[in-house]
Structure formats: C-alpha cells, structure tokens
Design a protein around this motif. Structure first.
Motif, PDB file in Angstrom:
ATOM      1  N   VAL A  92     -15.203   1.544  25.856  1.00 27.02           N
ATOM      2  CA  VAL A  92     -14.575   2.192  24.667  1.00 27.02           C
ATOM      3  C   VAL A  92     -14.081   3.653  25.786  1.00 27.02           C
ATOM      4  O   VAL A  92     -15.198   4.278  26.011  1.00 27.02           O
ATOM      5  CB  VAL A  92     -15.105   2.409  23.693  1.00 27.02           C
ATOM      6  N   GLY A 114     -17.929   5.420  25.610  1.00 24.93           N
ATOM      7  CA  GLY A 114     -18.473   4.587  24.510  1.00 24.93           C
ATOM      8  C   GLY A 114     -19.190   3.746  24.878  1.00 24.93           C
ATOM      9  O   GLY A 114     -18.035   2.861  25.317  1.00 24.93           O
ATOM     10  N   ARG A 116     -20.254   0.006  22.997  1.00 28.52           N
ATOM     11  CA  ARG A 116     -20.049  -1.017  21.476  1.00 28.52           C
ATOM     12  C   ARG A 116     -21.229  -2.119  21.930  1.00 28.52           C
ATOM     13  O   ARG A 116     -20.880  -2.312  23.093  1.00 28.52           O
ATOM     14  CB  ARG A 116     -18.995  -1.565  21.068  1.00 28.52           C
ATOM     15  N   ARG A 120     -21.125  -2.578  17.264  1.00 28.07           N
ATOM     16  CA  ARG A 120     -21.846  -0.808  17.008  1.00 28.07           C
ATOM     17  C   ARG A 120     -21.528  -0.102  17.649  1.00 28.07           C
ATOM     18  O   ARG A 120     -22.285  -0.209  18.853  1.00 28.07           O
ATOM     19  CB  ARG A 120     -23.142  -0.902  16.058  1.00 28.07           C
ATOM     20  N   PRO A 121     -21.043   1.061  17.556  1.00 28.30           N
ATOM     21  CA  PRO A 121     -21.019   2.292  18.520  1.00 28.30           C
ATOM     22  C   PRO A 121     -22.594   2.356  18.661  1.00 28.30           C
ATOM     23  O   PRO A 121     -23.022   3.029  17.853  1.00 28.30           O
ATOM     24  CB  PRO A 121     -20.348   3.839  18.376  1.00 28.30           C
ATOM     25  N   ALA A 220      -9.415   3.909  18.386  1.00 25.39           N
ATOM     26  CA  ALA A 220     -10.636   4.306  18.757  1.00 25.39           C
ATOM     27  C   ALA A 220     -11.441   5.359  20.263  1.00 25.39           C
ATOM     28  O   ALA A 220     -12.052   5.041  19.886  1.00 25.39           O
ATOM     29  CB  ALA A 220     -11.208   2.420  19.324  1.00 25.39           C
ATOM     30  N   TRP A 221     -10.435   4.988  21.471  1.00 21.80           N
ATOM     31  CA  TRP A 221     -10.846   5.678  22.322  1.00 21.80           C
ATOM     32  C   TRP A 221     -11.256   7.230  22.036  1.00 21.80           C
ATOM     33  O   TRP A 221     -12.205   7.856  23.282  1.00 21.80           O
ATOM     34  CB  TRP A 221     -10.446   5.328  23.547  1.00 21.80           C
ATOM     35  N   GLU A 224     -14.484   6.986  19.407  1.00 24.04           N
ATOM     36  CA  GLU A 224     -15.730   6.200  19.225  1.00 24.04           C
ATOM     37  C   GLU A 224     -17.551   6.643  20.057  1.00 24.04           C
ATOM     38  O   GLU A 224     -18.533   6.645  19.780  1.00 24.04           O
ATOM     39  CB  GLU A 224     -15.901   4.868  19.835  1.00 24.04           C
ATOM     40  N   VAL A 227     -19.098   9.019  18.352  1.00 22.95           N
ATOM     41  CA  VAL A 227     -20.486   8.817  17.315  1.00 22.95           C
ATOM     42  C   VAL A 227     -21.450   8.714  17.989  1.00 22.95           C
ATOM     43  O   VAL A 227     -22.463   9.715  16.722  1.00 22.95           O
ATOM     44  CB  VAL A 227     -19.667   7.393  16.427  1.00 22.95           C
ATOM     45  N   THR A 247     -14.310   0.557  13.296  1.00 26.62           N
ATOM     46  CA  THR A 247     -13.524   0.808  15.033  1.00 26.62           C
ATOM     47  C   THR A 247     -12.512   1.239  15.268  1.00 26.62           C
ATOM     48  O   THR A 247     -11.801   0.685  16.216  1.00 26.62           O
ATOM     49  CB  THR A 247     -14.028  -0.306  16.002  1.00 26.62           C
TER      50      THR A 247
END
Length: 272
Positions: A92, A114, A116, A120-121, A220-221, A224, A227, A247
C-alpha cells in the motif's frame, strides 16, 4: 496457508522495504525544491489537489521493483490504483504524503510504504529522505534508521490530555460542524497543538515526541504504513470511537498512550 510470517521471510521483506525507500528517494530528491511538474488533479469546483512528477515517478519506480521481485504481490497506490488487491501480500503506497509541503519546499512530506499479509498490515515505513530518516515497524518492534545509526522507537506515557501534544494536518479539513466542534474541544483540552506535518507527525508519535494525531478523510495509503510503525513502538491507531481500523481509512486517531487515546475518543466519538 499460514496466518503468520516466519522470521526469515519478515527479514527478507524488511530489507526489501528499505530498497523501495531508496528507489523512491532516487526519484523524489532531485525534484524537491526544483521543477517538480505540478498538476492539479482535483475535479472542477473541488479544492486544490496537487500531484507532481515526483509523486508519479516514485510510485512507478516502486511498482517496477515490486513487479521484478514479487510479481505475485498486489499493489494499492494513490497514483496508479489497484493491482491484485486481494493477493496474500499487498503493498500500500503513498509516494509523497504531504504533497502540499513538498511543493512549498518544506521537508515534512514522507513516503509511506505498507505491507498487508492476508489483509492485515504487518510491515510499514515512514520515510523522509531529505532529512535522511526511515521509520520502520512490525510486530517485532519499530526503529529509526538515519545517518546516526539505528535506534529503537518507543512511544511516551501520556495519561492525561492536559499533558498532551497533538497534531493534525490542517483544521480546515474538519469541514462539517460536528468535526470542527470536536476538534475545537480536543484542542482546548490539551497542552499544545501543531499543524502541517502530515504523516511525519505519525513518526513523531512513534518516537515519543507527540502524543496524538487526529485526521479525517484518509485513504488506505494515507494510514496503513503507519499502523505497524505505531504498534511496534507501543502505540495505537484507531478510529474516532477508539476502535481498531480496517483497511478503508476515514477518521483516524493515532496515539502513544491508551489512556490519552480513550480520552480523545470520548471527545471525538460524537462526530465519528
């Protein structure tokens, strides 16, 4: 299909994350405080939404590296959209978070990358190459990499909002009355507020310099990558009700201390 990453695989991905930061920086830095090819991507009648050659070129460079190394991975990026967003691994990307700071010559923009795993990050970085900093995090912990070396990151205690130093990108982004009122109440309850730092403020929470960051309208970008950095430093990323985020982005609250986060969420939740 395993639901956790083994240490060797995480090491590999962590090292690759740093490669992606370098590839992005190689594109961005020659254009910072130079002719960066500014465009306005906002629709007619919508507020100014800048994008530069650096935004587009950096994301293209990251995507090229990803396609060469991990062609089976998915990508979600601000500039070029989605590619296999349901893959087991999805990167991401926000090549320049804080484009307004970038075009103003202020070194408060960052590159957000990021990862996933199964939705999930699990790994993320907040990079500021002009200053020479990369903040990296996972469930194994978070660290700052700079010219001075590598140091662990840890949030600081802040049991009361009266002690808190908080940040938001710009209060004008709280456009409706409920959001503006909630921000005003929170601002009145804390010690100090700072503005205009975009995602660099997230890194400062992980570093123990800021206590809370409040944002709205995130994609999201925009969030994430932060996180895992916050979680690895002992912090939290939640929505305005204090619940874990999904997300989708939206209204976000980043905090170093759970007590401060819960107190802030009490104020913000009516506008959530």
């Amino acid at each position: 299909m395993p639901d956790t990453l083994d240490s060797a695989r995480l090491d590999q991905l962590d090292a690759f994350l740093l490669e992606l930061n370098r590839a992005s920086a190689d594109v961005i830095l020659p254009l910072f405080r130079a002719d960066h090819g500014l465009e306005d991507k906002a629709a007619p009648g919508v507020a100014f939404d800048p994008v530069t050659q650096a935004d587009k070129g950096a994301e293209a460079a990251i995507r090229k590296r990803l396609s060469e190394r991990f062609p089976e991975h998915g990508v979600i990026g601000e500039e070029y959209g989605e590619d296999r967003p349901d893959a087991e691994f999805v990167w991401v990307l926000d090549p320049i978070d804080g484009t307004r700071a970038f075009i103003a010559g202020l070194p408060l923009w960052t590159t957000l990358i990021g990862l996933r795993f199964q939705g999930r990050p699990v790994l993320g970085s907040i990079g500021q190459p002009f200053i020479g900093e990369v903040f990296v995090g996972s469930d194994r912990g978070s660290r700052l990499i700079s010219a001075a070396g590598t140091r662990p990151l840890a949030v600081r205690a802040c049991p009361s909002l009266e002690q808190a130093v908080i940040a938001t990108t710009d209060p004008v982004l709280f456009r409706d009355d409920a959001q503006a009122q909630a921000w005003g109440q929170l601002r009145a309850a804390v010690r100090l507020a700072r503005y205009g730092c975009d995602a660099y403020a997230y890194a400062m929470v992980a570093m123990g310099k800021l206590d809370l960051v409040v944002e709205t309208g995130l994609k999201a970008w925009d969030i994430e990558a932060a996180v895992p950095v916050l979680a690895g430093a002992g912090g939290f990323v939640a929505d305005w009700r204090g619940a874990p985020i999904g997300t989708q982005g939206g209204k976000m609250l980043l905090a170093g201390d759970r007590a401060a986060m819960e107190q802030a969420a009490e104020i913000l939740s009516p506008a959530a």
